[in-house]
Write an enzyme that holds these catalytic residues in place. Structure first.
Site, PDB file in Angstrom:
ATOM      1  N   SER A 235      79.364  53.809   9.859  1.00  0.00           N
ATOM      2  CA  SER A 235      78.613  53.964  11.106  1.00  0.00           C
ATOM      3  C   SER A 235      78.753  55.510  11.243  1.00  0.00           C
ATOM      4  O   SER A 235      79.733  56.161  11.061  1.00  0.00           O
ATOM      5  CB  SER A 235      79.044  53.238  12.684  1.00  0.00           C
ATOM      6  N   ASP A 236      77.287  56.171  12.030  1.00  0.00           N
ATOM      7  CA  ASP A 236      77.916  57.322  12.636  1.00  0.00           C
ATOM      8  C   ASP A 236      78.755  57.009  14.267  1.00  0.00           C
ATOM      9  O   ASP A 236      79.339  56.284  14.231  1.00  0.00           O
ATOM     10  CB  ASP A 236      75.983  58.053  13.299  1.00  0.00           C
ATOM     11  N   TRP A 237      79.815  58.293  14.296  1.00  0.00           N
ATOM     12  CA  TRP A 237      80.355  58.397  14.966  1.00  0.00           C
ATOM     13  C   TRP A 237      79.716  57.947  16.298  1.00  0.00           C
ATOM     14  O   TRP A 237      79.623  58.787  17.501  1.00  0.00           O
ATOM     15  CB  TRP A 237      80.899  59.595  14.969  1.00  0.00           C
TER      16      TRP A 237
END
Length: 723
Positions: A235-237
């Site tokens: 995932s993106d952060w």
């Protein structure tokens, strides 16, 4: 041939407890997951970013470690790399990034960024390559391959249709299927099918109603089922919001920016969901399989750990590669009457004006920031190139206001704030008021600096202005307000041209700017994207003729923002929901369809020499073709030309662009030298996405093959029939 690790993966999976599995699928630090020491499974360590390996942070806080061992090589941005139009340069840049990543002890580098530049105001455009999917595909594949040669995983981002920073966590991008398939997905598809990328990052935004990191259509149907992807999806952060949705789709690792690691959606909440029977443990098993498979590929576990490559960083070879890439990324936009290069012989005094002549850019931009070993500014590069025989006098020319104090919080910690909250809006109002109070003071300083610069320009034979943007505008988390030059630069440029009509304009930026007020009057205009630690040297070498420029624009430069399709349809930078109403007509496709003349077209870039095209041959076999063109350097200097091949469908049953880039090749030629350039066209290069058949279709009929130096400078044409 890749070794099959499936039996070893199943053996390890059978020994893991539920808690151990959950520890592997979410962050246990800002840039790492939890390992399983008893089974020899290490933590998975990652790092930003696309322009080099980011500095070290404390495991749980956005506090830099502060030691001197994390200075690294600062690489050209993906925009600069794209401006080279050179696949070999992309491969070499990937090797440098991968070797430095491994040298810093990381397993995954969060790069490259390959989102389509849909609108010139997107704050992260400097991290991305192009408005054109074919150019992205042709450069992203060798870049990924270069990274992964070093037993490091590339993490291609942001999947998918991530084209604005405004409301980036919650904006729903609504994209029709054909547009998604033809424009926004091809780069990612090539990364999976051609480059075998080991990992891929989900985007923040929603796509057609579902967050990308929880999107079954995107991750399950397209990525896993259609493309057959068996790598790791990260995932993106902060891009995960719901436990059940994230658990039951093809996301493998949840990362975020906060230190409450046990509270992540795929941490304690996932354990509870399994215990309650709401989520099957088998869905976690599939995530762990994908993670373990990547670890085996990277030689992180098993008998092969002793075979894993050792990396290196800050080597002379890396710096040389970065310099050569920077040189090829410089774009000569205009050169009336051979104004450039400047002859340094006998030159006694030169004026260099503009803050970007001395500004450092490596330490900004958001997660792309780099703790660079060094960065050569244009001012330093010019002094190095001139060698002391010419006096170089510098004036700032324009004033950059000091930033409002941000307090102690790191920008990244605050980046997931609810931008719709009253508290957030109050902070914005407070910042605007702070800036407003200082505007009168800023205007006075600008006036003083402008007058000083104009006086200097009038007294010097040669004047070089270096302006553009900086990472107050090219930045993660915020889109640009407009396409205009900030800090009163337009007024300064006009004044400089009035004082000295021979003033050379050089711009350093990550996104297009409007040039209407000075484009016609200026004799020479040079463009540089953020090109890494040697960028200033590369620019200076081009200005003074040591290097013949060969860069080409990877995006269209509009005359004014209002000419862009997203400005006309109003579907950019909105909160809540953005519909991609322009469909496939992104970038030059739109400008050509509407017959709108840009300031500088897609693929444009001049040289100090001239090239002639002749003897075009197109060999057709079924639904493939091979295009051969002879290119000759007809000038007096050695140089490089990029032959661009476009395809126009003359009998399409659906609406198609006037032409589309389908291949290119860069060739280096000595004066008088002639060489044949060949570009191969596959069936897909003649195809469009058929929404009824759910596949790309290349219809039989007539196609026009066009070869040229840019989208607007077509030199040769030939009509062919595809069976």
């Amino acid at each position: 041939m890749e070794k099959n690790f499936e039996k070893q993966i199943e053996d390890l999976l059978g020994q893991l407890t539920l808690d151990e599995k959950i520890g592997m699928v979410h962050g246990a630090g800002l840039f790492r997951t939890e390992g399983v020491e008893r089974l020899g499974i290490p933590p998975l360590k990652s790092s930003d970013g696309p322009m080099g390996v980011r500095n070290e942070f404390d495991n749980a806080h956005w506090i830099t470690v502060g030691t001197t061992d994390d200075y690294v090589s600062y690489l050209p941005s993906n925009s600069a790399l794209a401006a080279t139009w050179n696949k070999e340069r992309a491969k070499e840049a990937g090797r440098v990034l991968g070797e430095e990543t491994r040298g810093r002890g990381k397993d995954v580098i969060l790069a490259p960024g390959i989102n389509i530049k849909r609108d010139p105001l997107c704050g992260r455009n400097f991290e991305y390559m192009s408005e054109d999917p074919k150019l992205v595909e042709e450069l992203a594949v060798p870049l990924i391959e270069g990274i992964q040669e070093n037993d490091v995983a590339a993490c291609v981002k942001h999947f998918a249709a991530n084209s604005q920073e405004t409301d980036r966590l919650w904006v729903d991008t609504v994209v029709d299927e054909r547009t998604l398939r033809e424009i926004y997905l091809p780069g990612f598809e090539a990364a999976v099918k051609k480059a075998d990328t080991y990992s891929l990052m989900g985007a923040y935004n929603l796509l057609n109603g579902a967050h990308c990191c929880e999107n079954k259509v995107l991750l399950d149907q397209i990525l896993r089922k259609e493309w057959g992807y068996d790598g790791t999806v990260i995932s993106d952060w902060g891009g995960v919001h719901k436990t059940k949705e994230a658990a039951e789709c093809s996301l493998d690792v949840e990362m975020s920016i906060t230190d409450n690691f046990d509270e992540y959606a795929l941490a304690d909440p996932l354990r509870e969901a399994v215990k309650k029977g709401e989520v099957s443990e088998s869905s976690i098993d599939e995530k762990v399989r994908n993670i373990l498979r990547m670890m085996f590929r990277l030689k992180m576990i098993g008998e092969q750990t002793l075979e894993r490559k050792a990396g290196a960083y800050n080597t002379p070879e890396h710096r040389q590669t970065i310099l050569e890439t920077a040189r090829e990324s410089v774009v000569l936009l205009k050169n009336k009457n051979g104004r450039l290069p400047i002859k340094k012989e006998g030159l006694k005094k030169i004026a260099v004006i503009g803050c970007n002549a001395e500004q450092i850019h490596s330490n900004g931009g958001g997660s792309a920031e780099i703790k660079a070993l060094y960065e050569i500014s244009p001012l330093m590069g010019m002094k190095m190139t001139l060698g002391g025989n010419t006096e170089v006098v510098f004036a700032r020319g324009y004033y950059i206001p000091e930033r409002e104090p941000e307090g102690e919080a790191n920008w990244q910690e605050a980046s997931l704030e609810d931008q719709k909250s009253e508290e957030y809006k109050a902070k914005i109002r407070e910042k605007e008021e702070w800036e407003k109070q200082r505007e009168a003071e800023n205007a006075l300083k600008r006036k003083e600096l402008l007058e000083e610069a104009v006086k200097l320009a009038a007294s010097c034979e040669e004047v070089i202005f270096v302006g553009g943007l900086d990472h107050e505008f090219d930045i993660e988390g915020r889109d640009r307000p407009d396409m205009k030059l900030p800090y009163g630069q337009e007024e300064l440029i006009e004044a400089l041209l009035n004082a000295n009509p021979n003033t050379v304009l050089a711009f350093v930026a990550g996104s297009p700017i409007e040039m209407n007020r000075f484009r016609d009057k200026a004799k020479a205009i040079v463009w540089c994207y953020y090109a890494g630690m040697e960028s200033g040297k590369a620019l200076a070498e081009v200005l003074f003729g040591k290097i013949n420029p060969s860069g080409k624009l990877p995006e269209t430069f509009a005359m004014k923002y209002e000419d862009c399709v997203t400005a006309k349809n109003g579907e950019f930078g909105k909160e809540g929901r953005v519909e991609f109403k322009e469909g496939i007509y992104v970038g030059y496709r739109y400008f050509e369809k509407e017959k709108i003349e840009p300031a500088f077209c897609f693929g444009h870039g001049l040289s100090y020499t001239e090239f002639a095209y002749k003897d075009m041959e197109v060999s057709v076999q079924g639904k493939t073709a091979e295009v051969t063109v002879s290119v000759q350097n007809t000038g007096k200097l050695a140089g490089a030309e990029t032959v661009q091949v476009y395809v126009a469908d003359k009998e399409a049953s659906v609406d198609r662009p006037i032409k589309e880039l389908k291949g290119f090749s860069k060739v280096f030629l000595e004066p008088g030298e002639s060489r044949k350039v060949t570009v191969s066209l596959a069936e897909r290069d003649f195809a469009f996405y058929d929404t009824d058949q759910k596949e790309f279709v290349a219809e039989a009929g007539e196609f026009e093959i066009l070869a040229g130096a840019s989208a607007a400078d077509i030199r040769l044409k030939q009509t062919i029939a595809i069976g």
